[in-house]
Design an enzyme around this catalytic site. Sequence first.
Site, PDB file in Angstrom:
ATOM      1  N   VAL A   1     -32.274  19.822  -1.767  1.00 43.25           N
ATOM      2  CA  VAL A   1     -30.968  20.161  -2.345  1.00 43.25           C
ATOM      3  C   VAL A   1     -30.053  20.766  -1.284  1.00 43.25           C
ATOM      4  CG1 VAL A   1     -29.804  21.676  -3.996  1.00 43.25           C
ATOM      5  CG2 VAL A   1     -31.842  20.426  -4.683  1.00 43.25           C
TER       6      VAL A   1
ATOM      7  N   ASP B   1       3.429 -11.791   3.803  1.00 44.76           N
ATOM      8  CA  ASP B   1       4.270 -12.975   3.756  1.00 44.76           C
ATOM      9  C   ASP B   1       5.728 -12.566   3.917  1.00 44.76           C
ATOM     10  OD1 ASP B   1       4.834 -11.824   1.321  1.00 44.76           O
ATOM     11  OD2 ASP B   1       4.908 -13.730   0.261  1.00 44.76           O
TER      12      ASP B   1
ATOM     13  N   ASP C   1       2.909 -12.537  -2.320  1.00 43.93           N
ATOM     14  CA  ASP C   1       3.266 -12.615  -3.737  1.00 43.93           C
ATOM     15  C   ASP C   1       3.010 -13.979  -4.358  1.00 43.93           C
ATOM     16  OD1 ASP C   1       5.230 -14.033  -2.437  1.00 43.93           O
ATOM     17  OD2 ASP C   1       6.886 -13.226  -3.617  1.00 43.93           O
TER      18      ASP C   1
ATOM     19  N   ASP D   1      -0.945 -17.062  -0.758  1.00 45.17           N
ATOM     20  CA  ASP D   1      -1.364 -15.841  -0.071  1.00 45.17           C
ATOM     21  C   ASP D   1      -2.705 -15.323  -0.582  1.00 45.17           C
ATOM     22  OD1 ASP D   1       1.117 -15.667   1.333  1.00 45.17           O
ATOM     23  OD2 ASP D   1       2.039 -14.842  -0.469  1.00 45.17           O
TER      24      ASP D   1
END
Length: 936
Positions: free
Chosen positions: A298, A345, A648, A652
């Site tokens: 731990v 793009d 977009d 792409d």
Amino acid sequence: MASMESAPSPAHPAGTGDPPVWYALDASVALSAFGSDERSGLTAREITRRRERYGLNEIASEPAPSVWAIALSQLKDPMNLMLVVVAVVSVIIGEIPTAIVVGALVGLNIVLGTQQEVKARASVDALAKMQTPQARVIRDGALTQLDATELVPGDIVELEAGDIVPADGRLLRSATLETQEAALTGESAPVAKDSQTLGTTDVSLGDRTNMVFQNTSVTRGTAGMVVTETGQDTEMGRIASMLSAVAPSKSPLQRELNALTKVLGVIAWTAVAIIVIIGVIRGQSVTTLLLLGISMGVSAIPTGLPTFVQAMLAFGARQLADAKAVVKNLTDVETLGATSAINSDKTGTLTMNQMTVRSLYFHGRQYLVEGQGYDKSGKITQIAGEGVPDFTLLAYGLCLDSDATVSDAGEIVGDPTEAALVVLAAKLGVDAPLTRGTYPRVAEVPFDSAYKFMATFHHLEVDELTRFVELVKGGPDVVLDRCATAYRPGRRPVPIDDMRDEIVAANRAMSEKGLRVLAFAARVLDGHEEAVAADPMAFVDDLTFVGMVGIIDPLRPEAIDAVRTAHEAGIDVRMITGDHAITASAIGAELGLGPGAIGGAELQAMTDGELAAALPNLHVFGRVTPQDKLRLADIMQRGGAVVAMTGDAVNDAAALKKADIGVAMGSGSEVTKQAGKMVLTDDNFGTLITAIRLGRSIYDKIVSYIRYQMSKLFSLVLLFLVASIFDINDGVALTPLMVLFQHFFITLFPVAVIMLDPPPPNLMNKPPRDPARPIANRNSFLQWLAYGVLQFAVTLAAMLLAPGEMSTTTANVPMTTAFVVLSFGSILSGLVMRRDPESGLTPPILGALKILTIPVVVTVFAVEIGFLQDLLMTTSLTGGQWLACLGWSLIVPIVIEAESAVRRARLRGATPSARIPVGAAVGPQRARTTLVTSGR
């Protein structure tokens, strides 16, 4: 009719795995290959055969990952597996509270990780939704309308303006056909199409003028085509296949945390082994050994690391969402900060995807046109001192020689280029619909790509007289060749040869600026109405040249500022577009990109090695394909770059999925939103830079947190090792629940201070971090160890010098003192470690102090409240003992601040050459970070 069952498939001819190059074959050859007939189409029997062979005209969906599969992958994380082992051993030896706390932690880690990843869905699903619902097909000699999914190769499809192309096809005939292919090629302007055979097989997708492609739209004219590919074999289907083939990659943070986990695992289990061996030598019981083991485990395992990192990333994700950048997975927040190459793009991302007239040449004079997109407001500016010209004749051509309509809200119907002309007419004060209603066409020569012009004939008001006038619009070279005269200022026609050089120079100047140029001409034909009606083409000559307009898809206003900010941040911007290189180069110059432009054909001719070597001198890529974008991302990643890409459109999508961080535009296609890892809801390219700034800030905070966490872990490991080796308190310096209490009820608040600390003002004036330099580098590791030794030494000294006897079975002052000193030291070290090498005591500090009062109070409660004393095995301290604990704890921040001050002084005294300048090389084989704008 030939059967496709009895011959090799034309889509896959014998001896080759490649389909025929349909655009290089005559239309009659294509028809023959498919055994089809232009007038009668396919028979029902043949359609059944082909459907069995090719299936439906649809794109196969990629199955989405199940919630359970995602959860299982989270459980397999090495950190969680180590915690599971700790929980199991705790149950075996009866440490049920410890097992419960650790088990709850594992569950929290899994839930947080799964909750984020389950939001990401398969990329290709959206492609199926984009399928055209209906198509007009000739079958068995009859024209019928049916679902586009029913099409098979060889079907004869009829197209007209407004249609969505239902499948890839070879044109058989066409009349003034134009299609909008931005979704596939990225080119803004509509593409003129005809059935003429192309003479070569080496033609890029955007230049295949006798082919039409699935999911592109018909903006003008009519055509008939034979379906050549359906479903997965279409260009859209190939993009889907690329998406399916691209495996998502781990984020840089995931890779670094995995590496760090392995190192910690070695440290943890080595320490456990040492303690167990010592215990066996001393003859300790199995239960005691297991207690020592889980206490050490731990202590050495950063139990809160995954949870806290998830929390910090979630905090960053909320900040990004407020900035209109939505991330799907938490780790993508950090990836933004590590980005060293951004491929974006152009159309719709850097530009507005709205054709706009920017320049006007009229009667020998140049004018600039203001305004944005399809907004009808804007001015026509000219040189001071010149009179305002009479644009009437040009306005007639703009309105009457086009068919598009543009509403006052900017919504267009028809060809985008013609829409730009209608908007220009509105800026001249002319209403296109009203003008068309007032002066209807008497005759026309429709536009055709074969002759590249359009002519209409009207009765118009010219110089207060009604005249029969021919208006012509077309390519500058074509129109100029058909002109006999040209207007000079004052509307005085002169022989065309007197103006030709000036007109050609004006055309060249506009073209070099990336403008698409259209020319206008006119001719008065009083008394020739009947002859014109009989043969209008015969009168498209002896024209008078009126003027030219230059049209472009304009940049978004924020794009130039975003690129400049990127340069200041050491980010080199490249643009990758489907437009021709000359247009792309002009846009790149306006953006302020570096030199160097290349076309798709040249790019494809280069080997990967040649391209990688040439990239530093290439900033604009024109006429690229989806495969080119994917290849560029891959080469950059292999070169050590952390690649992002914005886009977009469908073309792409594959590159977005391949990139380390795919950035989709909110108004873009559903495919890109699914393929990307982040969506810019405002389509603002500048938001990407804001997102990168936030990503860098989050990464810095994670580094600060890991520095703080690792120092604490090293102190605990050393504390338990020394206690075991020298048999201090039977080797158990602190109980397991004391350690877990430290991890979750004490360190939580210093971590909150780190999270809420504002980013430094110079964050974007530094080069991006080198992804090859991990968080756990040598210098950082030594710093963590040094700070850990400091906290360990202070805690051990306080424990050994505290009064009273130590015991593993009863509460005692020495163990409680160690617990308090470790808590206070952790709280104060969190304050000073929130920045490095800057001082943690500089403003703003008041908010941090307010937060840190909470763990101080919690520590007091843990020592003085009865039920917490029983749970943690602590005991009450006297006032003097509390002051002693505070004094010991103050040593930690004082030493850390002193060490930071020494390092700051060294940095200030360093020579300029020893510092890394903005934009300097920070990674292998790259002079600067790369913001690649893979545009269209």
